[in-house]
Design an enzyme around this catalytic site. Structure first.
Site, PDB file in Angstrom:
ATOM      1  N   GLU A 158       0.833  -1.211   0.000  1.00 20.76           N
ATOM      2  CA  GLU A 158       0.000   0.000   0.000  1.00 20.76           C
ATOM      3  C   GLU A 158       0.871   1.266   0.000  1.00 20.76           C
ATOM      4  OE1 GLU A 158      -4.301  -1.282   1.802  1.00 20.76           O
ATOM      5  OE2 GLU A 158      -2.892  -0.384   3.205  1.00 20.76           O
ATOM      6  N   GLU A 234      -6.499  -7.784  -0.553  1.00 20.18           N
ATOM      7  CA  GLU A 234      -7.010  -7.817   0.819  1.00 20.18           C
ATOM      8  C   GLU A 234      -8.509  -7.568   0.783  1.00 20.18           C
ATOM      9  OE1 GLU A 234      -5.037  -5.255   3.576  1.00 20.18           O
ATOM     10  OE2 GLU A 234      -3.024  -6.010   3.090  1.00 20.18           O
TER      11      GLU A 234
END
Length: 586
Positions: A158, A234
């Site tokens: 991320e 995710e």
């Protein structure tokens, strides 16, 4: 050897389309004797892949070390994945977030003056290269291209939510490839246009993270990944808990419906989490988005497989979904059986002040150092000085994260980063002033990654600055023999209230190898060790009301030690039939 590649629309294994049905399972959050059980239950759910982060700081708690033994044996974990007939995705960071202490970045590295954090700064990259030398030597021979389970390796994590340094990402890619990784490389970012644009490079396969509105989020990802398979790296099927907040839960049917929509498009998925596990010891992280909030010891995450490895309603709801996309085994994991229930009286007690000399080596200083300045990377640091009758109070610039204030060993107040309490009153008497500062977890997300712990800045009283200190970090990772001997030599006391801070001790018999759930009703805040292993923190603040005790830690004859920082209304603790993760609403 099998070939794995990214096709125009699908992942291709030996030329055949593969829809990845993965689940996150962090080996470092699960007792190694339970790895095979959890992996098997992933297959029974309908998963074909296991994903794991690699926590750099778990493997390298000190500079110059790298531990791949016991619960950190990544190679054995990946071999067990392969033995169950599943594939693997490895996400080695170097930054992982994961609500893990410091996001996985070693505190000793972040404590290096002037070093970059998640940038192409040379010293940072040099350290990452050394880390990759170790971890990728484990991963490389276990790639699918060499007969192993690993399909994908992720670059950073991320990154678009943190930085915008393509040179940094290119440097990581080069280092990964130079160390023998030839499977496809991925990045993951939240399903946000700006983050997806900043967090990757052309040539890397972009994936997204989200927990709802799957069709909309996949459309966002497609704008940034024009060809190739779509993947949610995710799928947030639950959420983590912070001390003082409610226990987070999500509706199983709603989560399953969104998962069905996602899979129905042909996209691949990684459940975050399939099985959360536990933040044993001092490993939990923290978030600070204006208010510092440490993560609880339990990392149950409201995942399909609960913290103790039993299936939940969400497991069953997801299993019905996966059955639409693959042939599932008929077998389903057994439901939870009641754990042994018993009360334990902690009758042997020793004040913390009496055993401090054996737990800390105090060093005189003429200023106020941080814990990082002292080379102490987790747990507790003791700051000691003397005060006069005229001092009347102590106040600090900043406390990270919570401090017990003691005057001649007697508690007189608490300092708290979360509550903004930086001042405590002192008795109008000369004496020894101790500030016992607890690192409650290093920030794992956002710009405060890498900040030092302990006391930061200066300290003073009502009449003068405090500059002459003795400082040292407490050795609390295990119950060492001198502390254990002091507890065993203590005279048994009545089970009536416990005056903290104090160590308390008991022995008890139970069923070896059986999961237990420890409830400390009426206790305040502290640490628990079972047979020398630090289970983690408890806190009456909640939400968590029980500590999970993995069965492999339990023997026929057991030794329990509790460090209570404040006080308890009774000297009794209880092992109860099942977990209590706390209230779900304010």
């Amino acid at each position: 050897m099998p070939a794995f590649e990214i096709g125009a629309q699908d992942f291709l294994l030996d030329g055949e389309p593969l829809q990845i049905r993965s689940g996150a399972l962090h080996y470092f959050r699960v007792h190694p004797d339970q790895w095979a059980d959890r992996i098997r239950k992933a297959r029974l759910l309908g998963l074909n892949t296991i994903e794991t982060y690699v926590a750099w700081n778990a493997h390298a708690p000190q500079p110059g070390t790298f531990d791949l033994s016991g619960g950190l044996d990544l190679g054995r974990f990946l071999d067990l994945v392969a033995a169950e007939g599943l594939h693997a995705i490895v996400r080695p960071g170097p930054y992982i977030c994961a609500e893990w202490d410091g996001g996985g970045l070693p505190a000793w590295l972040m404590g290096t003056a002037g070093i970059g954090v998640r940038t192409a700064e040379p010293r940072y990259l040099e350290a990452v290269a050394g880390y990759y030398d170790e971890v990728l030597a484990v991963v490389a021979p276990r790639q699918v291209t060499r007969g192993g389970p690993v399909l994908l390796v992720q670059v950073e994590n991320e990154y678009g939510a943190y930085g915008d340094d393509p040179d940094y990402l290119r440097a990581l890619v080069a280092m990964i490839r130079e160390r023998g990784i030839d499977v496809p490389l991925t990045t993951c970012d939240q399903a946000d246009d700006e983050m997806l644009a900043r967090g990757s490079l052309d040539g890397l396969h972009r994936t997204a993270t989200f927990g709802s509105r799957s069709l909309e989020r996949l459309e966002t990802l497609r704008r940034h990944q024009p060809t190739g398979p779509l993947m949610c790296m995710e799928y947030w099927d639950g959420w983590f808990d912070s001390w003082g907040e409610p226990h987070h839960v999500t509706d199983p049917d709603e989560a399953a419906a969104d998962l069905d929509q996602l899979l129905g498009t042909g996209a691949s998925v990684n459940l975050y989490m399939f099985h959360g596990g536990t933040n044993l010891g001092f490993t939990n992280g923290a978030n600070d988005k204006g208010t510092y909030l440490p993560i609880t010891t339990s990392y149950d995450y409201d995942a399909p497989l609960a913290e103790d490895g039993t299936p939940t309603a969400k497991y069953d709801a997801f299993r019905k979904v996966f059955a639409r996309y693959a042939d599932l085994p008929d077998e389903r994991p057994a439901d939870r059986r009641a754990a042994p229930a018993l009360d334990v009286a902690l009758e042997r007690r020793v004040p913390l002040a009496d055993v401090l000399p054996g737990l800390v080596d105090l060093v005189p200083v003429d200023h106020l150092p941080t814990a990082d300045d002292m080379g102490h990377w987790s747990g507790f640091v003791l700051y000691r000085t003397t005060v006069s009758a005229q001092d009347l109070l102590v106040t600090v610039d900043e406390v990270r994260d919570r401090a017990l204030v003691l005057h001649d060993g007697v508690p007189v107040g608490t300092l708290s980063r979360t509550e903004g309490i930086l001042t405590a009153s002192l008795p109008a008497a000369a004496g020894v002033l101790d500030l016992l500062v607890e690192d409650q977890g290093r920030v794992n997300y956002g710009p405060r990654i890498g900040e030092p712990k302990g006391l930061v800045g200066t300290a003073r009283t009502a009449v003068r600055p405090l500059t002459a200190w003795e400082v040292g970090g407490l050795r609390l990772d295990t119950v060492d023999e001198p502390l254990r001997r002091a507890l065993l030599d203590a005279e048994p006391q009545d089970v009536a209230p416990v005056a903290g801070p104090a160590f308390c001790h008991a022995t008890f018999d139970s069923s070896p190898g059986t999961d237990h759930f420890l409830r400390l009703e009426g206790w305040g805040k502290g640490l628990v060790w079972l047979n020398g292993t630090l289970l983690g923190r408890y806190w009456s603040l909640g939400p968590t009301r029980t500590l999970y005790v993995p069965g492999p830690l339990v023997r026929e004859h057991n030794e329990l030690v509790v460090l209570e920082l404040h006080g308890a209304c009774t000297g009794l603790v209880s092992f109860v039939a099942g977990p209590d993760l706390g209230h779900t609403e304010r």
